[in-house]
Write a protein that holds these residues in place. Structure first.
Motif, PDB file in Angstrom:
ATOM      1  N   LYS A   4      15.837  72.852  15.761  1.00 57.32           N
ATOM      2  CA  LYS A   4      15.015  73.865  16.439  1.00 57.32           C
ATOM      3  C   LYS A   4      15.151  73.762  17.952  1.00 57.32           C
ATOM      4  O   LYS A   4      15.167  74.787  18.656  1.00 57.32           O
ATOM      5  CB  LYS A   4      13.559  73.714  16.026  1.00 57.32           C
ATOM      6  CG  LYS A   4      12.685  74.869  16.490  1.00 57.32           C
ATOM      7  CD  LYS A   4      11.449  75.014  15.649  1.00 57.32           C
ATOM      8  CE  LYS A   4      10.717  76.312  15.951  1.00 57.32           C
ATOM      9  NZ  LYS A   4       9.596  76.552  15.019  1.00 57.32           N
ATOM     10  N   SER A   5      15.258  72.544  18.494  1.00 57.06           N
ATOM     11  CA  SER A   5      15.432  72.399  19.938  1.00 57.06           C
ATOM     12  C   SER A   5      16.744  73.040  20.391  1.00 57.06           C
ATOM     13  O   SER A   5      16.804  73.633  21.472  1.00 57.06           O
ATOM     14  CB  SER A   5      15.399  70.923  20.326  1.00 57.06           C
ATOM     15  OG  SER A   5      16.522  70.229  19.800  1.00 57.06           O
ATOM     16  N   GLY A  54      19.469  78.498  22.478  1.00 60.79           N
ATOM     17  CA  GLY A  54      20.481  79.540  22.332  1.00 60.79           C
ATOM     18  C   GLY A  54      21.499  79.328  21.228  1.00 60.79           C
ATOM     19  O   GLY A  54      22.388  80.152  21.042  1.00 60.79           O
ATOM     20  N   TRP A  55      21.419  78.230  20.498  1.00 55.64           N
ATOM     21  CA  TRP A  55      22.333  77.999  19.384  1.00 55.64           C
ATOM     22  C   TRP A  55      21.934  78.872  18.205  1.00 55.64           C
ATOM     23  O   TRP A  55      20.756  79.111  17.955  1.00 55.64           O
ATOM     24  CB  TRP A  55      22.300  76.533  18.957  1.00 55.64           C
ATOM     25  CG  TRP A  55      22.948  75.573  19.916  1.00 55.64           C
ATOM     26  CD1 TRP A  55      22.612  75.372  21.213  1.00 55.64           C
ATOM     27  CD2 TRP A  55      24.026  74.683  19.636  1.00 55.64           C
ATOM     28  NE1 TRP A  55      23.413  74.409  21.783  1.00 55.64           N
ATOM     29  CE2 TRP A  55      24.290  73.968  20.829  1.00 55.64           C
ATOM     30  CE3 TRP A  55      24.787  74.414  18.505  1.00 55.64           C
ATOM     31  CZ2 TRP A  55      25.284  73.007  20.921  1.00 55.64           C
ATOM     32  CZ3 TRP A  55      25.777  73.459  18.586  1.00 55.64           C
ATOM     33  CH2 TRP A  55      26.030  72.777  19.771  1.00 55.64           C
ATOM     34  N   ASP A  59      20.670  72.453  29.193  1.00 53.46           N
ATOM     35  CA  ASP A  59      19.749  71.397  28.791  1.00 53.46           C
ATOM     36  C   ASP A  59      18.720  71.947  27.810  1.00 53.46           C
ATOM     37  O   ASP A  59      18.380  73.144  27.833  1.00 53.46           O
ATOM     38  CB  ASP A  59      19.043  70.812  30.008  1.00 53.46           C
ATOM     39  CG  ASP A  59      19.990  70.050  30.927  1.00 53.46           C
ATOM     40  OD1 ASP A  59      21.103  69.714  30.464  1.00 53.46           O
ATOM     41  OD2 ASP A  59      19.631  69.811  32.094  1.00 53.46           O
ATOM     42  N   VAL A  60      18.207  71.074  26.947  1.00 47.93           N
ATOM     43  CA  VAL A  60      17.218  71.467  25.947  1.00 47.93           C
ATOM     44  C   VAL A  60      15.955  70.646  26.168  1.00 47.93           C
ATOM     45  O   VAL A  60      15.968  69.599  26.829  1.00 47.93           O
ATOM     46  CB  VAL A  60      17.739  71.242  24.514  1.00 47.93           C
ATOM     47  CG1 VAL A  60      19.008  72.030  24.280  1.00 47.93           C
ATOM     48  CG2 VAL A  60      17.986  69.756  24.256  1.00 47.93           C
ATOM     49  N   THR A  99      16.489  67.317  28.339  1.00 46.65           N
ATOM     50  CA  THR A  99      17.616  66.412  28.123  1.00 46.65           C
ATOM     51  C   THR A  99      18.885  67.217  27.878  1.00 46.65           C
ATOM     52  O   THR A  99      18.845  68.442  27.736  1.00 46.65           O
ATOM     53  CB  THR A  99      17.338  65.478  26.921  1.00 46.65           C
ATOM     54  OG1 THR A  99      18.396  64.538  26.793  1.00 46.65           O
ATOM     55  CG2 THR A  99      17.212  66.279  25.634  1.00 46.65           C
ATOM     56  N   ARG A 100      20.004  66.541  27.822  1.00 44.56           N
ATOM     57  CA  ARG A 100      21.284  67.211  27.615  1.00 44.56           C
ATOM     58  C   ARG A 100      21.395  67.728  26.188  1.00 44.56           C
ATOM     59  O   ARG A 100      20.821  67.154  25.258  1.00 44.56           O
ATOM     60  CB  ARG A 100      22.442  66.257  27.920  1.00 44.56           C
ATOM     61  CG  ARG A 100      22.448  65.716  29.343  1.00 44.56           C
ATOM     62  CD  ARG A 100      22.580  66.855  30.360  1.00 44.56           C
ATOM     63  NE  ARG A 100      23.792  67.614  30.168  1.00 44.56           N
ATOM     64  CZ  ARG A 100      24.984  67.291  30.708  1.00 44.56           C
ATOM     65  NH1 ARG A 100      25.084  66.214  31.476  1.00 44.56           N
ATOM     66  NH2 ARG A 100      26.044  68.041  30.488  1.00 44.56           N
ATOM     67  N   TRP A 101      22.184  68.785  26.005  1.00 45.95           N
ATOM     68  CA  TRP A 101      22.290  69.442  24.705  1.00 45.95           C
ATOM     69  C   TRP A 101      22.873  68.536  23.635  1.00 45.95           C
ATOM     70  O   TRP A 101      22.558  68.658  22.448  1.00 45.95           O
ATOM     71  CB  TRP A 101      23.182  70.687  24.833  1.00 45.95           C
ATOM     72  CG  TRP A 101      24.591  70.352  25.273  1.00 45.95           C
ATOM     73  CD1 TRP A 101      25.035  70.234  26.551  1.00 45.95           C
ATOM     74  CD2 TRP A 101      25.709  70.084  24.436  1.00 45.95           C
ATOM     75  NE1 TRP A 101      26.359  69.902  26.585  1.00 45.95           N
ATOM     76  CE2 TRP A 101      26.813  69.809  25.292  1.00 45.95           C
ATOM     77  CE3 TRP A 101      25.906  70.049  23.062  1.00 45.95           C
ATOM     78  CZ2 TRP A 101      28.072  69.502  24.797  1.00 45.95           C
ATOM     79  CZ3 TRP A 101      27.166  69.750  22.563  1.00 45.95           C
ATOM     80  CH2 TRP A 101      28.230  69.478  23.437  1.00 45.95           C
ATOM     81  N   TRP A 102      23.704  67.563  24.043  1.00 43.49           N
ATOM     82  CA  TRP A 102      24.372  66.735  23.048  1.00 43.49           C
ATOM     83  C   TRP A 102      23.444  65.659  22.480  1.00 43.49           C
ATOM     84  O   TRP A 102      23.772  65.033  21.464  1.00 43.49           O
ATOM     85  CB  TRP A 102      25.625  66.077  23.635  1.00 43.49           C
ATOM     86  CG  TRP A 102      25.428  65.313  24.906  1.00 43.49           C
ATOM     87  CD1 TRP A 102      25.642  65.765  26.176  1.00 43.49           C
ATOM     88  CD2 TRP A 102      24.963  63.956  25.031  1.00 43.49           C
ATOM     89  NE1 TRP A 102      25.351  64.784  27.098  1.00 43.49           N
ATOM     90  CE2 TRP A 102      24.935  63.657  26.416  1.00 43.49           C
ATOM     91  CE3 TRP A 102      24.589  62.977  24.121  1.00 43.49           C
ATOM     92  CZ2 TRP A 102      24.532  62.418  26.892  1.00 43.49           C
ATOM     93  CZ3 TRP A 102      24.185  61.734  24.595  1.00 43.49           C
ATOM     94  CH2 TRP A 102      24.170  61.470  25.959  1.00 43.49           C
ATOM     95  N   VAL A 103      22.272  65.452  23.091  1.00 43.52           N
ATOM     96  CA  VAL A 103      21.343  64.442  22.573  1.00 43.52           C
ATOM     97  C   VAL A 103      20.785  64.856  21.204  1.00 43.52           C
ATOM     98  O   VAL A 103      20.891  64.104  20.231  1.00 43.52           O
ATOM     99  CB  VAL A 103      20.214  64.168  23.587  1.00 43.52           C
ATOM    100  CG1 VAL A 103      19.159  63.254  22.967  1.00 43.52           C
ATOM    101  CG2 VAL A 103      20.785  63.547  24.854  1.00 43.52           C
ATOM    102  N   PRO A 104      20.171  66.051  21.066  1.00 43.68           N
ATOM    103  CA  PRO A 104      19.722  66.445  19.726  1.00 43.68           C
ATOM    104  C   PRO A 104      20.875  66.680  18.759  1.00 43.68           C
ATOM    105  O   PRO A 104      20.725  66.437  17.555  1.00 43.68           O
ATOM    106  CB  PRO A 104      18.935  67.736  19.977  1.00 43.68           C
ATOM    107  CG  PRO A 104      19.432  68.256  21.275  1.00 43.68           C
ATOM    108  CD  PRO A 104      19.776  67.054  22.084  1.00 43.68           C
ATOM    109  N   LEU A 105      22.041  67.110  19.273  1.00 49.09           N
ATOM    110  CA  LEU A 105      23.184  67.306  18.388  1.00 49.09           C
ATOM    111  C   LEU A 105      23.662  65.973  17.825  1.00 49.09           C
ATOM    112  O   LEU A 105      23.962  65.869  16.619  1.00 49.09           O
ATOM    113  CB  LEU A 105      24.319  68.000  19.149  1.00 49.09           C
ATOM    114  CG  LEU A 105      25.576  68.300  18.314  1.00 49.09           C
ATOM    115  CD1 LEU A 105      25.248  69.236  17.159  1.00 49.09           C
ATOM    116  CD2 LEU A 105      26.668  68.919  19.199  1.00 49.09           C
ATOM    117  N   ALA A 106      23.727  64.945  18.676  1.00 45.42           N
ATOM    118  CA  ALA A 106      24.117  63.621  18.202  1.00 45.42           C
ATOM    119  C   ALA A 106      23.103  63.090  17.197  1.00 45.42           C
ATOM    120  O   ALA A 106      23.466  62.481  16.180  1.00 45.42           O
ATOM    121  CB  ALA A 106      24.253  62.657  19.381  1.00 45.42           C
ATOM    122  N   GLY A 107      21.817  63.329  17.464  1.00 45.68           N
ATOM    123  CA  GLY A 107      20.798  62.908  16.510  1.00 45.68           C
ATOM    124  C   GLY A 107      20.918  63.640  15.194  1.00 45.68           C
ATOM    125  O   GLY A 107      20.744  63.057  14.112  1.00 45.68           O
TER     126      GLY A 107
END
Length: 338
Positions: free
Chosen positions: A40-41, A46-47, A226-227, A234-242
């Motif tokens: 959701k974040s 925008g994803w 950023d999200v 934080t950076r967009w890749w943080v929730p994606l990595a999680g």
């Protein structure tokens, strides 16, 4: 004579194995419950759901590819013999469930979306009743009734906050997809390592999302902006990595380990805590919490699912918020080997 090292208060090996299995199952539910908040974040930034699903499955497949190849030991004929199972698992159990669930999360709270998906066992009971004309057991009937009443409360039709009907349709579609997956994989397959099935299904699911995106069937799009997560930017890749490492790789692997340690039935009971974890994570990470009436409805749905699972007269496949290929080895002498 060898002396036992076990003291008077030592836990028996079987009990210790069961306790560790429950802890692993709880870990699996906890990280699975994170997926809705992470997704959701990203979608609020925008994803699109299709892009989030494709990145999630593709990234997880890349991480699991080497371990899967090691587990395969060069026995490629196992993949060829089970290609239909892998494809169906990827399209229905992975891509379908995740895509519909993420679409529901885009319009509903994380907890409500997951509760809708968790209605899959009730749909299975109703379908089997309709098809066989055989009335389910009393516990199953009570459980189904409790789940239906809970669903009405979760939707909170008379409340001030209106639930998005499109989001409800997406959530119910995820439930139907999960129910279809249970029917497809009702027979356990001992000829294909679970890790290979998981990696193969993730690859198939990612490829299907990419194909549908490239052909314009599904809208795609992502952003590197950023999200906001847990009140922090934080950076967009943080929730994606999680989403990839925690909510997919770690969640699937620990889910398989827990099912082998506890058995599908016990593991399915513990997996019900995924709803509680999802609500907790959404509260902590997104400041999102269902209303009091919705919380009561959620409790009724979980209670109904427990009643369905405890009814020995009704054969319902093991429950999981997201389909995981749970292949428990046969029991020997009352013990379960990992």
């Amino acid at each position: 004579m060898a002396q036992s090292t076990s003291g008077p208060g030592a836990m028996p090996p079987a009990a210790a194995a069961g306790a560790s299995g429950i802890l692993i199952a709880l870990l699996s539910s906890a990280v699975f419950g994170l997926s809705g908040s992470f997704a959701k974040s990203l979608m609020e930034a925008g994803w699109t759901p299709a892009t989030a699903v494709a990145f999630r499955m593709g990234g997880a497949a890349a991480v699991l590819l080497v371990p899967a190849l090691i587990a395969l030991h060069g026995r490629w004929y196992q993949v060829w013999q089970n290609w239909k199972t892998i494809v169906l698992f990827g399209l229905v159990g992975v891509a379908g469930c995740q895509f519909f669930y993420f679409n529901a999360v885009e319009r509903l709270s994380v907890g409500v979306a997951l509760l809708l998906e968790f209605l899959a066992p009730v749909l299975i009971v109703l379908w089997m009743w309709f098809r066989t004309r055989r009335r389910p057991g009393t516990a199953t009937m009570l459980g189904a009734a409790a789940a239906v009443v809970g669903l009405v409360l979760v939707l909170d039709l008379a409340g001030d906050v209106r639930v998005d009907p499109i989001g409800v349709i997406w959530g119910l579609a995820a439930a139907v997809c999960l129910a279809m997956y249970f029917f497809i994989t009702a027979k356990q397959n001992e000829t294909l390592p679970p890790l290979v099935l998981t990696a193969g299904g993730l690859l198939v699911g990612a490829a299907s999302m990419v194909l549908l995106g490239l052909t314009g069937v599904l809208p795609t799009g992502f952003t590197t902006q950023d999200v906001e997560l847990a009140g922090w930017v934080t950076r967009w890749w943080v929730p994606l990595a999680g989403l990839v490492l925690l909510s997919t790789v770690l969640a699937y692997v620990t889910g398989i380990i827990a099912a082998r340690a506890l058995g599908p039935r016990v593991a399915s009971f513990v997996s019900l805590t995924e709803v509680l974890f999802a609500v907790l994570w959404a509260w902590l990470l997104l400041s999102e919490l269902p209303g009091a009436v919705q919380m009561v409805g959620g409790a009724l749905i979980v209670t109904g699912l427990i009643l369905v699972r405890t009814d020995k007269h009704t054969d319902v496949p093991a429950l999981g918020g997201e389909a995981v290929p749970l292949e428990a080895p046969p029991q020997t002498g009352g013990s379960r080997r990992l």
